[in-house]
Write a protein that holds these residues in place. Sequence first.
Motif, mmCIF file in Angstrom:
data_model
loop_
_atom_site.group_PDB
_atom_site.id
_atom_site.type_symbol
_atom_site.label_atom_id
_atom_site.label_comp_id
_atom_site.label_asym_id
_atom_site.label_seq_id
_atom_site.Cartn_x
_atom_site.Cartn_y
_atom_site.Cartn_z
ATOM 1 N N SER B 28 23.286 45.797 -75.516
ATOM 2 C CA SER B 28 21.893 46.456 -75.529
ATOM 3 C C SER B 28 21.927 47.843 -75.562
ATOM 4 C CB SER B 28 20.990 45.845 -74.538
ATOM 5 O OG SER B 28 21.284 46.462 -73.218
ATOM 6 N N TYR B 61 17.555 38.682 -78.989
ATOM 7 C CA TYR B 61 17.390 39.034 -77.580
ATOM 8 C C TYR B 61 18.230 38.160 -76.691
ATOM 9 C CZ TYR B 61 13.181 41.389 -79.249
ATOM 10 O OH TYR B 61 12.504 42.271 -79.936
ATOM 11 N N ALA B 62 18.698 39.080 -75.728
ATOM 12 C CA ALA B 62 19.270 38.404 -74.577
ATOM 13 C C ALA B 62 18.608 37.764 -73.724
ATOM 14 C CB ALA B 62 20.622 39.509 -74.055
ATOM 15 N N PRO B 63 18.855 36.917 -72.630
ATOM 16 C CA PRO B 63 18.134 36.600 -71.753
ATOM 17 C C PRO B 63 17.656 37.592 -70.777
ATOM 18 C CG PRO B 63 20.097 35.092 -71.887
ATOM 19 C CD PRO B 63 20.172 36.204 -72.889
ATOM 20 N N SER B 64 16.258 37.409 -70.024
ATOM 21 C CA SER B 64 15.915 38.681 -69.595
ATOM 22 C C SER B 64 16.791 38.356 -67.931
ATOM 23 C CB SER B 64 14.589 38.398 -69.148
ATOM 24 O OG SER B 64 14.200 39.042 -68.082
ATOM 25 N N SER B 65 16.952 39.370 -67.434
ATOM 26 C CA SER B 65 17.542 39.582 -66.279
ATOM 27 C C SER B 65 16.394 40.011 -65.127
ATOM 28 C CB SER B 65 18.660 40.588 -66.022
ATOM 29 O OG SER B 65 18.198 42.032 -66.397
ATOM 30 N N ARG B 68 11.839 42.946 -69.346
ATOM 31 C CA ARG B 68 12.066 42.704 -70.860
ATOM 32 C C ARG B 68 13.226 42.454 -71.050
ATOM 33 N NH1 ARG B 68 9.759 47.593 -74.864
ATOM 34 N NH2 ARG B 68 10.746 46.767 -76.521
ATOM 35 N N ARG B 69 13.246 41.611 -72.282
ATOM 36 C CA ARG B 69 14.540 41.055 -72.632
ATOM 37 C C ARG B 69 15.168 42.123 -73.756
ATOM 38 N NH1 ARG B 69 13.003 35.444 -75.084
ATOM 39 N NH2 ARG B 69 12.257 36.755 -76.803
ATOM 40 N N PRO B 70 16.463 42.450 -73.511
ATOM 41 C CA PRO B 70 17.189 43.357 -74.178
ATOM 42 C C PRO B 70 17.548 42.750 -75.576
ATOM 43 C CG PRO B 70 18.520 42.611 -72.490
ATOM 44 C CD PRO B 70 17.244 41.834 -72.368
ATOM 45 N N LEU B 71 17.086 43.775 -76.539
ATOM 46 C CA LEU B 71 17.510 43.455 -78.094
ATOM 47 C C LEU B 71 19.129 43.969 -78.089
ATOM 48 C CD1 LEU B 71 16.806 42.925 -80.618
ATOM 49 C CD2 LEU B 71 16.020 45.222 -81.067
ATOM 50 N N MET B 72 19.829 42.856 -78.589
ATOM 51 C CA MET B 72 21.500 43.153 -78.591
ATOM 52 C C MET B 72 21.694 43.578 -79.999
ATOM 53 S SD MET B 72 21.946 42.266 -75.487
ATOM 54 C CE MET B 72 23.658 42.048 -75.429
#
Lengths: 415, 415
Positions: B28, B61-65, B68-72
Amino acid sequence: MELKTRIVKSAELKNSIIKRLYFDKALSCADLSEVLEKSVPSVSKAITELIEEGFVMEQGYAPSSGGRRPLMYCLQPSAMYIVTVAMDQLSTRIQMLDLHNNPIAETVMTELKLFNNPKALPLLIEYINDYIDASGVARDKIVGIGIGMPGFIDSAKGFNYTYLDSAGQSLTELIAEKTGAPVYIANDSSLIAIAEQKFGIAKNHRDVMVINLGWGIGLGMIVNGELYSGHSGFAGEFSHIPLFDDGALCTCGKRGCLEAEASMLVVAEKAIQGIKDGHISSLKHTDKDPYKVVGNAIMEAANNGDQFAIELLSDAGYKIGKALAILIHIMNPESIVLSGRGAIVGKILLAPIQQALTKYCIPRLVSSTELLISALGFNAELIGTAVLVMENFDKDNKNQSLTTKQLSMEKTSKN
Amino acid sequence: MELKTRIVKSAELKNSIIKRLYFDKALSCADLSEVLEKSVPSVSKAITELIEEGFVMEQGYAPSSGGRRPLMYCLQPSAMYIVTVAMDQLSTRIQMLDLHNNPIAETVMTELKLFNNPKALPLLIEYINDYIDASGVARDKIVGIGIGMPGFIDSAKGFNYTYLDSAGQSLTELIAEKTGAPVYIANDSSLIAIAEQKFGIAKNHRDVMVINLGWGIGLGMIVNGELYSGHSGFAGEFSHIPLFDDGALCTCGKRGCLEAEASMLVVAEKAIQGIKDGHISSLKHTDKDPYKVVGNAIMEAANNGDQFAIELLSDAGYKIGKALAILIHIMNPESIVLSGRGAIVGKILLAPIQQALTKYCIPRLVSSTELLISALGFNAELIGTAVLVMENFDKDNKNQSLTTKQLSMEKTSKN
DNA sequence: AGCACTTATTAAAAAAATTTAAAAAGTATA
DNA sequence: TATACTTTTTAAATTTTTTTAATAAGTGCT
């Protein structure tokens, strides 16, 4: 908060200038700009500030290289001081250096047994504190305390797994807390290596192997221009590689280690036995002399031309040479430096070492490695310790005499 | 001139983003910002431009940590291609990979003898050119050509002192000139090492020793996170260290080398002799079989449980173990990887190696090094070659599709 | 001695990068 | 289900750094 990061940023450049000047003694604005990859105006501004703050001073003009002569800058030697501590199993030396690496007082040497001595650590801390107090230098003028010590050491975490048990706490943190200055530790052989690479015979070599010839045989490695300590800090355990089938029993429990065959201690043992057996030699020995006295006597005798002493050292040299052959095959270093106490008989060792290299090395490899003898001698470890402190100068944020003041002003004016 | 440096500066960040994405597959904006130590807006701007230029694409999108989910982002695989060449003494493989390390065509394998063959170099160039032409990929879409080869190699200067004589000219410059793409060369064992460290079982280990078990025994070293080649590029000459007193005669002229005692070639020799002497084994041998066929047969037989084959390999393994003990003492690596052809019998070698380590190593040292078996196998060298090319991506200024255009526009508008 | 050419330093203008703030998109929990 | 808290992304303001240009100081050759 807003100002903090800005000041830290600008201090970063200043710190790297200080570090650079420590290693290179004197540089012009243009030199610094090139080596630090910052523009001349940035560097110029930082230098002006450093002069105002008392860290840097003008040193005069260097000869012209075809144009205007550059104004050289160097560190104000008395701006800060480095405490260097060099320990061995029996004794500890403490010294304080200014930023030109000049000692500002006599080196203090104290008996301090490391083996099986729970009091060693508190005593060490006491000695350091006493020394600093006696020097009259304020704590905030001390860049850091560097300590070289034998044993298995993890520099990054600050542990010594062999001596100076600190009950699981980081040695560096503990001593820093009790002395009020940042502390860095490293293996004695590692320190000798960085001393040789920064201020010694292997200056600026990228890949250097430094052999610490002493009562044991240590190895300090400079790889790709920086100290290599291995994954867990144990790299360079040169003296216990399996080298001779069915060799002498080593203190480590194994057989055939280099240390058990070629260390000064072994040479001393052999000398004592040899004299008993009637070898002709200028060496005189009473059974009460400790090995160390004998060892020193042998080295002196050899330098005076005593045949028996030379024979013993040559034998050790040849074995060291065989081990160096292995090292050359693996590391292909630019140079190998014979350093430590044994360096004073370096010239005598050179021939048998070279002989062994010729026998055990692929020709192309021997010829691409230089064999050098240290000129730093007994001071190497102390200098290396100072280097250790200054190497970390730009990492931990030191030059804060100005920074912290400005910060607190900023805070009060905001609240 | 004025604009040039500015554009190059901004291209620097873009190039390091491309390099990073090559190694880490998908990141991201925030990840990149952290790892490259640049602010998020800078990275964000660079990514937007890279997408416009066709080098980078969104990956989802990667899973949220917890927010907001990061756009990869990942590389557009077809944006550029890497030509990888893996040579051994007898044959040469050529392949082309996209930026996701996927081959875009069949690997081409050609007979190409290196020893005593003055035609080898022109033929190599011809094969590479033919391959690129056949692929239909334009030269300016080729990031670079990486070539792995045996011999004493100086990667930096681009020389091979053993094979492919180029009459004093740099091999890399010569081939680059004739192919129209940047060329990088390295020792085969070095390449296997960087393959294992970047995409293999030792991923992200800082200090790794990779043993290339083949007809010889090679060593690739990753030290302080980067490939170590030694002062003149000859580091890792592991197979010719003096290991056994009065051992077998080696091709290098010395006695007791590891290679002369434990390489697959020697194992094959011993197998042939053993069968002649009446050893019971599933191995069948006619004198006409070349050693390589026998070697492969032994490895297969051993994996099928053949006692004689296992015995032979165990014997070799123990000797390798003794050499690894030396390596561990000197380097204290995080891991040692058994790679190359011999990796398929890695499990069989593991036990005798471990046994030798226990005997010859200081306990603390063995326990801090992991012994691993490669999963990359035959592909390791090709992948390593691609890594070699991409490692240099940010150094030499590659991503110029935009840069050069803007530059020429700038020039015309100024003149 | 004067002129062409280098090199170093300083000051002003321009560009690049970072910090700050705000908005957007989600998660976890009461 | 609303609220508090995270994390990512975007936009604007500010700081920092670098270019550029001008000045100063020297060298070496004719």
